[in-house]
Write an enzyme that holds these catalytic residues in place. Structure first.
Site, PDB file in Angstrom:
ATOM      1  CB  SER A  14      18.062  22.707  26.821  1.00 15.38           C
ATOM      2  OG  SER A  14      17.577  23.862  26.946  1.00 15.38           O
ATOM      3  NE  ARG A  18      19.172  21.578  21.738  1.00 15.70           N
ATOM      4  CZ  ARG A  18      18.368  22.455  22.286  1.00 15.70           C
ATOM      5  NH1 ARG A  18      17.534  22.307  23.448  1.00 15.70           N
ATOM      6  NH2 ARG A  18      18.288  23.764  21.488  1.00 15.70           N
ATOM      7  NE  ARG A 110       6.886  31.453  23.737  1.00 21.46           N
ATOM      8  CZ  ARG A 110       7.876  30.683  24.310  1.00 21.46           C
ATOM      9  NH1 ARG A 110       7.364  29.622  24.924  1.00 21.46           N
ATOM     10  NH2 ARG A 110       9.177  30.883  24.324  1.00 21.46           N
ATOM     11  CB  SER A 153      16.532  32.281  19.261  1.00 20.12           C
ATOM     12  OG  SER A 153      15.753  31.017  19.389  1.00 20.12           O
ATOM     13  CD  GLN A 155      12.740  27.745  22.001  1.00 21.47           C
ATOM     14  OE1 GLN A 155      12.054  28.782  21.259  1.00 21.47           O
ATOM     15  NE2 GLN A 155      12.630  27.301  23.230  1.00 21.47           N
ATOM     16  CG  ASP A 302      15.393  30.016  29.948  1.00 17.22           C
ATOM     17  OD1 ASP A 302      14.727  30.855  29.055  1.00 17.22           O
ATOM     18  OD2 ASP A 302      15.802  28.731  29.472  1.00 17.22           O
ATOM     19  CE  LYS A 329      12.871  33.426  26.032  1.00 11.07           C
ATOM     20  NZ  LYS A 329      13.355  32.455  25.273  1.00 11.07           N
ATOM     21  NE  ARG A 333       9.516  33.359  31.733  1.00 11.63           N
ATOM     22  CZ  ARG A 333      10.197  32.257  31.240  1.00 11.63           C
ATOM     23  NH1 ARG A 333      11.393  32.461  30.691  1.00 11.63           N
ATOM     24  NH2 ARG A 333       9.581  31.053  31.220  1.00 11.63           N
TER      25      ARG A 333
END
Ligand code: S3P
Length: 415
Positions: A14, A18, A110, A153, A155, A302, A329, A333
């Site tokens: 992550s 960034r 997705r 989230s 994201q 995760d 995801k 999952r």
């Protein structure tokens, strides 16, 4: 066999995404050490380069020269990476770029409307395939927004905040629960006019570039979880994990592991570039079941595949609920965890937003369907360490999405 020694982790995925993106927005050259070696972060690098950003290697470091973005000549291929596409949608929308985004089969299935809806409310003109890829964005004048996000989230939050850097006024995102906060910490540290307080983050348009920086990316706490789980399940094991990202929004797995009875000692912790980093010792102790509910999910989203594996070796019932996000995801999952664990002989029951596992149960070797999902591949490789018989993955190579050295590192620690 036990798991022993000092783990060498890749840079956090992550933070790596960034760091590349924010370096592209900075004034002059930034140097990033210990970037994630996974193909997801490589996808981010390729997309930035396609938008005119100069990135070169200097030994193991990446040197990024910040500059204005240009329209890419070809569609931006985000591969398997949800973070690449979702953050870049916001970033490039804010920079007035025309671009088409594509990805692999998993990414193309997705949902992107969670990003496109708020960006459209900000005035972004775009085309998409019923909320999925391919997505094309067109240069648009963005208005600021106050967005009450329906999902916790990072994201979604990050995409809107990054778009806000190029919007006409102050942009605010309010989350229902706190998701990982690296975007907020980094933007504030690099000179953006930014504030965050609890569940609310606010950004002003960027009137001058961010400050260039030198960063050594801390070790990936999500990748560390697979090795920590192995050490916690196998008698006689004990590993040291040095320089692990110890951000409070990312360590739900380690608190859960401790609650389950494993040995988890934080030997040292310190701050670097606005992030908390730690040195851990994780060791075997017998495990008991645990109850994970909606409020816990953002801090360990995760890590749920590997928590399921741990639960099969724990005494009593483990129940996970409120984890419906797992169904969207890199694969579904919940289905991947339940169908594969059933094949291995676990006592597991699937629900719409989680699962219930009763343990301990001796697992058997089986053929595992990874659905080309790196975390499913790594979780079931660890399950194989405590199984009777061989675990055979249909596509072990997908571990390289986040950690190409995963299998070598695991072999190195086996004693
Ligand atoms: C990430 C956010 C999370 C996480 C993903 C990385 C990020 O996704 O699952 O692996 O770097 O912002 P969501 O924002 O969909 O929860």
């Amino acid at each position: 066999m036990a798991i022993k020694g000092t783990l060498k982790l890749p840079g956090d995925k992550s933070i790596s995404h960034r760091a590349l993106m924010f370096a592209a927005l900075a004034d002059g050259e930034s140097r990033i050490s210990d970037l994630s070696t996974g193909t997801d972060v490589h996808s981010t690098r390729k997309c930035l380069e396609a938008c005119g950003i100069d990135i070169r290697d200097d030994g193991d470091d990446a040197i990024v020269k910040g500059s204005l973005f240009s329209n890419p000549a070809e569609p931006l291929d985000c591969g398997n990476s949800g973070t690449t596409i979702r953050l870049l949608l916001g970033l490039l929308a804010g920079q007035g770029i025309n671009a088409t985004f594509i990805g692999d089969e998993s990414l193309s299935a997705r949902p992107m409307n969670r990003i496109l809806d708020p960006l459209s409310q900000m005035g972004l003109k775009c085309e998409n395939n019923d909320g999925k890829l391919p997505v094309t964005i067109y240069q648009s004048n963005l208005n600021s927004i106050e967005y009450d996000s329906p999902i916790a989230s990072a994201q979604v939050k990050s995409a809107i905040l990054l778009a806000g850097l190029g919007a006409s006024g102050v942009t605010t995102v309010i989350e229902p629960a706190l998701s990982r906060d690296h975007t907020e910490k980094m933007l504030q540290g690099l000179g953006a006019e930014f504030s965050f307080n609890g569940l609310t983050a606010t950004v002003s348009p960027l009137i001058s570039p961010l400050e260039s920086f030198k960063l050594s990316v801390p070790g990936d706490s999500s990748t560390g979880a697979f090795f920590a789980a192995a050490a916690a399940m196998i008698p006689g094991s004990s590993i040291i994990i040095d320089r692990i990202l110890w951000n409070p929004t990312r360590i739900g797995f380690y608190s859960t592991l401790y609650q389950m009875g494993a040995g988890v000692d934080c030997l040292d912790q310190w701050d670097e570039a606005g992030e908390r980093i730690g040195k851990l010792n994780v060791f075997y102790q017998s495990l008991k079941g645990v109850h994970i509910t909606k409020e816990d999910i953002p801090g360990l989203i995760d890590e749920l595949p590997i928590i399921a594996i741990l639960a099969t070796q724990a005494e009593g019932k483990t129940e996970v609920s409120g984890a419906g996000e797992l169904r969207v995801k890199e694969c579904d999952r919940i289905h991947a965890i339940c169908s594969n664990l059933e094949r291995m002989g676990a006592d597991i029951e699937e629900s719409q937003d989680g699962f219930i596992i009763h343990g301990p149960k001796q697992l058997n070797g089986a053929e595992i369907e990874t659905f080309h999902d790196h975390r499913i591949a790594m979780a079931f490789t660890i399950a194989g360490l405590v199984a009777n018989g061989d675990v055979m993955l249909d596509y072990p190579e997908c571990a390289s999405i986040s950690f190409p050295e995963f299998y070598n590192e695991l072999e190195r620690l086996k004693q």
